[in-house]
Design a protein around this motif. Sequence first.
Motif, PDB file in Angstrom:
ATOM      1  N   LEU A  58       0.792  -1.316  -0.078  1.00  0.00           N
ATOM      2  CA  LEU A  58       0.160   0.145   0.024  1.00  0.00           C
ATOM      3  C   LEU A  58       0.811   1.173  -0.057  1.00  0.00           C
ATOM      4  N   LEU A  59       1.751   1.222   0.963  1.00  0.00           N
ATOM      5  CA  LEU A  59       2.739   2.581   1.020  1.00  0.00           C
ATOM      6  C   LEU A  59       3.456   2.623  -0.461  1.00  0.00           C
ATOM      7  N   THR A  60       3.936   1.471  -1.116  1.00  0.00           N
ATOM      8  CA  THR A  60       4.473   1.769  -2.281  1.00  0.00           C
ATOM      9  C   THR A  60       3.594   2.124  -3.457  1.00  0.00           C
ATOM     10  N   ILE A  61       2.362   1.797  -3.456  1.00  0.00           N
ATOM     11  CA  ILE A  61       1.467   2.332  -4.527  1.00  0.00           C
ATOM     12  C   ILE A  61       1.233   3.665  -4.190  1.00  0.00           C
ATOM     13  N   VAL A  62       0.868   4.116  -2.996  1.00  0.00           N
ATOM     14  CA  VAL A  62       0.669   5.236  -2.679  1.00  0.00           C
ATOM     15  C   VAL A  62       1.967   6.425  -3.057  1.00  0.00           C
ATOM     16  N   SER A  63       3.084   5.759  -2.726  1.00  0.00           N
ATOM     17  CA  SER A  63       4.357   6.588  -3.242  1.00  0.00           C
ATOM     18  C   SER A  63       4.317   6.763  -4.740  1.00  0.00           C
ATOM     19  N   ALA A  64       3.891   5.755  -5.396  1.00  0.00           N
ATOM     20  CA  ALA A  64       4.109   5.894  -6.726  1.00  0.00           C
ATOM     21  C   ALA A  64       3.269   6.907  -7.317  1.00  0.00           C
ATOM     22  N   SER A  65       2.068   6.832  -6.718  1.00  0.00           N
ATOM     23  CA  SER A  65       0.646   7.916  -7.108  1.00  0.00           C
ATOM     24  C   SER A  65       1.405   9.287  -6.794  1.00  0.00           C
ATOM     25  N   VAL A  66       1.719   9.426  -5.377  1.00  0.00           N
ATOM     26  CA  VAL A  66       2.342  10.872  -5.163  1.00  0.00           C
ATOM     27  C   VAL A  66       3.310  11.178  -5.794  1.00  0.00           C
ATOM     28  N   GLY A  67       4.202  10.444  -6.110  1.00  0.00           N
ATOM     29  CA  GLY A  67       5.472  11.029  -6.918  1.00  0.00           C
ATOM     30  C   GLY A  67       4.844  11.247  -8.438  1.00  0.00           C
TER      31      GLY A  67
END
Length: 297
Positions: free
Chosen positions: A269-278
């Motif tokens: 979840l953190l990885t996907i959120v980071s990808a979307s934020v970036g």
Amino acid sequence: MQALKNPSNLQAVLLLLLAMICLQSSGSLAKVLFNEFPVLTVGAMRLMLSALILAVIFKAWQIDFKAIRWKAILGYGCALAGMNILFYSAINRLPLGIAVSFEFIGPLGVALYYAKQKYDFIWVGLAILGMILLFPFDQAAQSLDLVGIAYALGAGACWALYIVAGQKPSGISGNHTVCLGMFIGMFIMLPFLFFSPVLAKIATLPYFYYFIALAILASALPFSLEMIALRNMTPLSFGTLTSLEPAVAAMSGFIFLNEYLLWTQWLALLTIVSASVGCTITTQRARLAREQKQLEQ
């Protein structure tokens, strides 16, 4: 009331977070209703009641029907119906946070498709890594339902189409586009409602109240709060905060449904959120750079 009409930046952020909490809490409520009603019946009731509520909020009687570009509206409504059917089918088989994470690949893919920047491979890599981490490699954990994953990815594809269709000129305001799109989605779903084996049970109490609460939490309240929040938020802030939805969904599933995730899935979840934020940040910066270049020319 005046504070809501002209919210400060902090108030706008809080309103958007509240909208996300409402939306993801509606997923938890839908899963509770799945114990008593077929998935498609729940989806049809959500769209029908949401359409009626939004018609009142957005004053549908003011729509200039002569100006409507029906091709754009029909595409928008069909995407909305598909997203609703497939997402509810997915959360019937998967934990809420995992279903939203797979679904979120859709809008993330749209953003990456249009971005075309040197950082894109980083966000693509993070999104792929997140999807891999979602699978429970711990043999003691229950395996994820592959059909549920397919439903979630299908919902993500419909979400992507929903975004693309929503950007096409419809001839009317954005609010009225949402309203009409919801009605088209409702008409698509009506057969699932009329031929439901538990149709008579829907109108009984307390279930009818639950369906009204679902419609309010899933559409009416989030749309209204987002409209207010957007008055004092940049697209960057809005996109970045919206990227938190998989995490909010996971927390909602944990609190209301006792859905537990492995540590690798929380990391996913953190990885996907980071990808979307970036992706949101770099896309916004690229857009501003293009606009600045055009002004200089």
